[in-house]
Design a protein around this motif. Sequence first.
Motif, mmCIF file in Angstrom:
data_model
loop_
_atom_site.group_PDB
_atom_site.id
_atom_site.type_symbol
_atom_site.label_atom_id
_atom_site.label_comp_id
_atom_site.label_asym_id
_atom_site.label_seq_id
_atom_site.Cartn_x
_atom_site.Cartn_y
_atom_site.Cartn_z
ATOM 1 N N ASN A 14 0.829 -1.211 0.000
ATOM 2 C CA ASN A 14 0.000 0.000 0.000
ATOM 3 C C ASN A 14 0.861 1.258 0.000
ATOM 4 O O ASN A 14 0.583 2.228 -0.711
ATOM 5 C CB ASN A 14 -0.936 0.004 1.210
ATOM 6 C CG ASN A 14 -2.114 -0.929 1.047
ATOM 7 O OD1 ASN A 14 -2.346 -1.472 -0.040
ATOM 8 N ND2 ASN A 14 -2.855 -1.132 2.112
ATOM 9 N N GLN A 41 2.751 1.349 -3.556
ATOM 10 C CA GLN A 41 1.906 1.671 -4.699
ATOM 11 C C GLN A 41 1.463 3.135 -4.671
ATOM 12 O O GLN A 41 1.404 3.802 -5.712
ATOM 13 C CB GLN A 41 0.696 0.746 -4.742
ATOM 14 C CG GLN A 41 -0.334 0.963 -3.662
ATOM 15 C CD GLN A 41 -1.433 -0.091 -3.648
ATOM 16 O OE1 GLN A 41 -1.266 -1.186 -4.189
ATOM 17 N NE2 GLN A 41 -2.552 0.222 -3.013
ATOM 18 N N THR A 42 1.164 3.648 -3.472
ATOM 19 C CA THR A 42 0.700 5.032 -3.354
ATOM 20 C C THR A 42 1.824 6.020 -3.636
ATOM 21 O O THR A 42 1.655 6.979 -4.396
ATOM 22 C CB THR A 42 0.125 5.284 -1.954
ATOM 23 O OG1 THR A 42 -0.971 4.375 -1.730
ATOM 24 C CG2 THR A 42 -0.370 6.715 -1.800
ATOM 25 N N GLY A 88 2.947 5.932 -7.187
ATOM 26 C CA GLY A 88 1.960 6.636 -8.000
ATOM 27 C C GLY A 88 2.166 8.136 -7.955
ATOM 28 O O GLY A 88 2.099 8.825 -8.982
ATOM 29 N N VAL A 112 -4.604 10.226 -6.908
ATOM 30 C CA VAL A 112 -3.589 9.185 -6.832
ATOM 31 C C VAL A 112 -3.966 8.000 -7.714
ATOM 32 O O VAL A 112 -5.034 7.402 -7.551
ATOM 33 C CB VAL A 112 -3.403 8.711 -5.381
ATOM 34 C CG1 VAL A 112 -2.389 7.581 -5.324
ATOM 35 C CG2 VAL A 112 -2.944 9.867 -4.511
ATOM 36 N N ALA A 122 -2.606 4.522 -8.023
ATOM 37 C CA ALA A 122 -1.685 3.590 -7.381
ATOM 38 C C ALA A 122 -1.057 2.671 -8.424
ATOM 39 O O ALA A 122 -1.726 2.186 -9.334
ATOM 40 C CB ALA A 122 -2.425 2.775 -6.328
#
Length: 290
Positions: A106, A109-110, A113, A275, A277
């Motif tokens: 998490n 990926q955030t 991004g 965002v 991701a």
Amino acid sequence: MSAPVAPPDAAVVAANVAAALAEDIGPGDATALLLEDAADEAYLLCKEDCVVAGRPWFDACHRALDPAVRIDWRCAEGDRIAKGTVIATLQGHRRALVSAERASLNFLQTLSGTATTTARHVDAVRGTGAAILDTRKTLPGLRVAQKYAVRVGGGSNHRMALYDAVMLKENHIRAFGSVAAAIARARALHPALPLIVEVETLDELRQALDTGCTRVLVDDFDPAMRREAVRIAKGAPYHGRIPLEVSGGVDMASLRAIAEDGVDCISIGGLTKHVHAIDFSLKLGPPPPA
């Protein structure tokens, strides 16, 4: 790879990770308890083109559950990675690897991004001299992390929060009656803080330039007004001493033209607000052959 970025504050990373693991694991990972807690390995697969950001948070998630875990990265923070690339391998306890999986991904990926979106905007203005800035439109609790990712993507940070710069906007200026009066009050109360002034007309622009501030934000100027603002700020008697920032109504279609008008920086809430991701997978077992 982008220029090296200073590492994030370790205490912030630890606090972010503690909150994420408490949220995800709570009193215990019911499914991981089904597994034999043997030594195992895993690999991290990048499933779309991106700029990688968030390694400190990824690592901290895994080390919080298995301090002895070995993480071997095949890329640096800020590297541009192609879809299908194995970017890291891990060796550690099987239960810890699977329990830390979601929280670690998490973060990765955030933040990847955010860095990838920022890099796309930085690429769009390359060669113009304009800097890409973020805003305070961040995910609650992840401001430091996302602003770090903006830097990894080649962007620059606006103020971190309400305490580290004075930013006079429409409502503040209205309360004082004029730009000049608002600036005078801000300088008297906060002489050491950066002072950013938002203006809505060319007359307000001249007031801000005459009174003096750190930066002037021209908000929602149409192209003709924006170019005139640049001409005024860079001409006599100001000679570009106070940078101009553009905010509001900026998208990828208009970004290059705005930069080519000669503004110094462009702030974009979408770097951290919208965002997308990046898709990563953490898979148990050895990585596939190269």
